[in-house]
Design a protein around this motif. Sequence first.
Motif, mmCIF file in Angstrom:
data_model
loop_
_atom_site.group_PDB
_atom_site.id
_atom_site.type_symbol
_atom_site.label_atom_id
_atom_site.label_comp_id
_atom_site.label_asym_id
_atom_site.label_seq_id
_atom_site.Cartn_x
_atom_site.Cartn_y
_atom_site.Cartn_z
ATOM 1 N N MET C 1 27.035 17.701 55.268
ATOM 2 C CA MET C 1 26.709 19.129 55.179
ATOM 3 C C MET C 1 25.263 19.325 54.705
ATOM 4 N N ILE C 2 24.977 18.744 53.537
ATOM 5 C CA ILE C 2 23.599 18.791 53.029
ATOM 6 C C ILE C 2 23.124 17.359 52.876
ATOM 7 N N VAL C 3 21.953 17.091 53.457
ATOM 8 C CA VAL C 3 21.380 15.753 53.300
ATOM 9 C C VAL C 3 19.976 15.888 52.735
ATOM 10 N N LEU C 4 19.730 15.226 51.619
ATOM 11 C CA LEU C 4 18.387 15.203 51.038
ATOM 12 C C LEU C 4 17.817 13.809 51.288
ATOM 13 N N ASP C 5 16.657 13.782 51.928
ATOM 14 C CA ASP C 5 16.081 12.501 52.287
ATOM 15 C C ASP C 5 14.707 12.336 51.658
ATOM 16 N N ASN C 6 14.654 11.611 50.561
ATOM 17 C CA ASN C 6 13.384 11.321 49.883
ATOM 18 C C ASN C 6 12.571 12.581 49.589
ATOM 19 N N VAL C 7 13.240 13.548 48.999
ATOM 20 C CA VAL C 7 12.565 14.816 48.716
ATOM 21 C C VAL C 7 11.672 14.678 47.486
ATOM 22 N N GLY C 19 11.619 11.612 44.715
ATOM 23 C CA GLY C 19 12.363 10.832 45.709
ATOM 24 C C GLY C 19 13.864 11.052 45.733
ATOM 25 N N ILE C 20 14.292 12.318 45.813
ATOM 26 C CA ILE C 20 15.727 12.623 45.798
ATOM 27 C C ILE C 20 16.335 12.284 47.155
ATOM 28 N N THR C 21 17.300 11.417 47.172
ATOM 29 C CA THR C 21 18.001 11.061 48.414
ATOM 30 C C THR C 21 19.494 11.096 48.148
ATOM 31 N N GLU C 22 20.139 12.119 48.676
ATOM 32 C CA GLU C 22 21.567 12.305 48.401
ATOM 33 C C GLU C 22 22.261 12.989 49.556
ATOM 34 N N ARG C 23 23.591 13.042 49.476
ATOM 35 C CA ARG C 23 24.385 13.777 50.449
ATOM 36 C C ARG C 23 25.394 14.653 49.740
ATOM 37 N N VAL C 24 25.670 15.803 50.343
ATOM 38 C CA VAL C 24 26.780 16.629 49.871
ATOM 39 C C VAL C 24 27.659 16.898 51.077
ATOM 40 N N GLU C 25 28.929 16.515 50.994
ATOM 41 C CA GLU C 25 29.817 16.721 52.148
ATOM 42 C C GLU C 25 30.491 18.070 52.077
ATOM 43 N N LYS C 26 31.085 18.471 53.179
ATOM 44 C CA LYS C 26 31.810 19.730 53.216
ATOM 45 C C LYS C 26 32.926 19.716 52.187
ATOM 46 N N ASN C 27 33.158 20.846 51.580
ATOM 47 C CA ASN C 27 34.180 21.024 50.550
ATOM 48 C C ASN C 27 33.877 20.331 49.229
ATOM 49 N N ASP C 28 32.760 19.652 49.154
ATOM 50 C CA ASP C 28 32.386 19.006 47.901
ATOM 51 C C ASP C 28 32.046 20.046 46.846
ATOM 52 N N VAL C 29 32.355 19.713 45.597
ATOM 53 C CA VAL C 29 31.854 20.519 44.487
ATOM 54 C C VAL C 29 30.971 19.605 43.669
ATOM 55 N N GLY C 56 9.431 14.513 52.298
ATOM 56 C CA GLY C 56 10.848 14.270 52.574
ATOM 57 C C GLY C 56 11.440 15.347 53.447
ATOM 58 N N ARG C 57 12.760 15.268 53.642
ATOM 59 C CA ARG C 57 13.451 16.233 54.484
ATOM 60 C C ARG C 57 14.699 16.763 53.806
ATOM 61 N N ILE C 58 15.045 17.978 54.159
ATOM 62 C CA ILE C 58 16.346 18.518 53.750
ATOM 63 C C ILE C 58 17.052 18.948 55.023
ATOM 64 N N VAL C 59 18.229 18.383 55.246
ATOM 65 C CA VAL C 59 18.982 18.693 56.466
ATOM 66 C C VAL C 59 20.262 19.394 56.074
ATOM 67 N N ILE C 60 20.442 20.592 56.575
ATOM 68 C CA ILE C 60 21.680 21.335 56.285
ATOM 69 C C ILE C 60 22.376 21.617 57.592
ATOM 70 N N GLY C 212 12.881 15.003 36.873
ATOM 71 C CA GLY C 212 12.733 15.106 38.318
ATOM 72 C C GLY C 212 13.517 14.096 39.130
ATOM 73 N N ALA C 213 14.206 13.180 38.504
ATOM 74 C CA ALA C 213 14.948 12.176 39.273
ATOM 75 C C ALA C 213 16.427 12.236 38.925
ATOM 76 N N ILE C 214 17.254 11.826 39.916
ATOM 77 C CA ILE C 214 18.692 11.731 39.633
ATOM 78 C C ILE C 214 18.930 10.346 39.047
ATOM 79 N N LEU C 215 19.238 10.323 37.763
ATOM 80 C CA LEU C 215 19.352 9.040 37.078
ATOM 81 C C LEU C 215 20.752 8.450 37.159
ATOM 82 N N GLU C 216 21.728 9.345 37.330
ATOM 83 C CA GLU C 216 23.087 8.812 37.416
ATOM 84 C C GLU C 216 23.926 9.740 38.262
ATOM 85 N N LYS C 217 24.745 9.194 39.123
ATOM 86 C CA LYS C 217 25.715 10.021 39.809
ATOM 87 C C LYS C 217 27.070 9.330 39.730
ATOM 88 N N ALA C 218 28.081 10.139 39.380
ATOM 89 C CA ALA C 218 29.401 9.553 39.167
ATOM 90 C C ALA C 218 30.444 10.634 39.272
#
Lengths: 230, 232, 242
Positions: C1-7, C19-29, C56-60, C212-218
Amino acid sequence: MLELIDTYWLYFLVGQYPEGPLGGLALTILLSGAALVLAMPLGLMLGIARVSTHRAIGLPVGALVQLVRAVPLLLVLFWVYFFLPAVTGIKTSQTATMLIVLVVFDSVYLAEIVAAGIRALPKGQLESARSLGLGYGQALRHVVLPQTLRHGLPSIVNQLVSTIKATSLGYIIGLSEVSFVASQINTLVFTQAVEVYLILALTYFVLCFGLSRLAFLLERRLQRRPVAAT
Amino acid sequence: MALFDPTILQSGQYHDWLLQGLTLSVQLTVISFAFALPFGALVAVMRTSTSKPLRAAGATLVESIRNVPLLAHLLFWYFAFPELLPESMREILYENNPEVICAVIALTLYSGVHMAEDIRSGIRAVPATQLEAARSLGLGRVAAVRLVLLPQALRASVPPLLSQTVNLWKDTSVATVIGAAEMMYQAARVETASFRSLEAFTFATLAYLTVSLLISGAAHLYQRRYPVRTAG
Amino acid sequence: MIVLDNVNKYYGDYHALVGITERVEKNDVLVVCGPSGSGKSTLIRTLNRLEAIDGGRIVIDGRDIHAKGVDVNALRAGIGFVFQQFNLFPHLTALENCMLAPVRLKRASKGEAREQAMALLDQVGLAHKADAYPNALSGGQQQRVAIARALAMRPAIMLFDEPTSALDPEMVGEVLQVMRALVRQGMTMVCVTHEMGFARDVADRIWFMAEGAILEKATPGEFFANPQHPRAIQFLADRNRH
């Protein structure tokens, strides 16, 4: 004094109308009102341009505003009355000249009022409107300007007061507004200069003070019932 | 006839007229300012006084002068006021450049009340605690106002006062209505005599612009060098 | 749904997003948390282009949101944004606030917009305040109207930028309740918040940001029980102390 009023009240109020063009107090009021109304759309556009982030638009408009404010109204009046006919070949009447000059001046001051109002609005208002998907123009029209104009109403009424006072300069080019008519009356009567000019002053006072009180009350109402975004 | 003949501005009779006009405009501004500022300060202090009658008197002065256009003031002082004077004083007035005297009176009062409002807003900008602190030290009211309140109020008032000075400079143009031979009067005179409206009005425009921009420039510099330092 | 590519984003020399690189899928909270100044608000604001990016890119929904020819207004119409300061339009009633965008953007007729707005206000528990102006509403009520207003555009994604931080404590609950209901409806949500209880209950994932960086995701379970990054450990310890 009473005899004076009794004889000349109509002339004071409407000038030579209907045997001539409208003059006197009626002309002063009509001219001021018309100028402000005509200046509103122009002032709105200039004000929006003033706050534009595009420097190509904001800077020239800013320069124009500074220029108009640095020069006496009378000078602009002379330019339009003496010089413009030489250039265009059309001899504009005193009334038309005065109206043009008043509209130019009012637009510039209204532009400042609008620009100040837009700048004073919290940034979040525009942001939330844009976040809903409204374009910049739509956001201005439906969210920013309604609030700006509501807040700017006391300033706009004060601008009307300034305009009424500015019409007095028409005297110098022979416009039959209320000061000119008063002087005509003085010339006719000759011995009651004090009464004539006191009545003139009183007339302006009632009109202008009344309107400024209105502006003041509007301002109070706005503060008590906050239409302001917090 | 050339489109724009700058030579008439550089020398000759028209040049002299215009220069005389400019000189008088500047003189009117300076003299009126010298009277208007103290008058304005006095009215401002009246309006912020603890005495109700004084406040009312101040407010009456301001509103009655402010709501009447400058042109009407000039007409009154020139045509009506002399009638109120005793014969001897009227003679003195008429012998000594009455146009300039009446213009100065009108400009002083009109500008003065606007300056009073600017100073008043400057006074209001000074926190009430300042006066309290001064009084707590034992200073009487007059001394507290003079030594603590007014200096701070005046500093805060300088930008609007400079703006009002520009207005005063522009307002001198209206004195032409009672025949004061300031710049607009002379420009119109040149126009009538020579039909050279472009040169005459260009001169006047440049003169007004220059002085206005100089004063506004001074305001900017002042604000940069002496920013309003609040008590933290 | 949302893709962050090296933002990446810079404020002058300051590296605000690293350098934010992450994904958010549909229905994710997704909950984004971290100390002040960590870039959480900046990040969420880049998603609807309230902030620009420098790299970088942001793809929605499969489209690069900064591509040429992208209509930024259409993009924003499909994303709901809820601000910390509510930002309701004070010259319009609650109902009118919710009707403005659908009507002006031609998504609905006035009648349809009114019905929908009433239904949404009802959903957030404020149908009885439809004709009230914002200055007559409490902070919690205003924020709930703001949520309804954002939902009126039927967005696919809802973004929340510290929605309860400006509220008095007793009103936080009513807003979180509305947000929990949205989660149950399956809305894709990204929330910047300090409300750890909320995060623990409804988040699918937590991003911890600092400088400015995502240090942990869990997942919440992992994050609260067993944080890995020292900054995250410090952050949670500070929270628990208060």
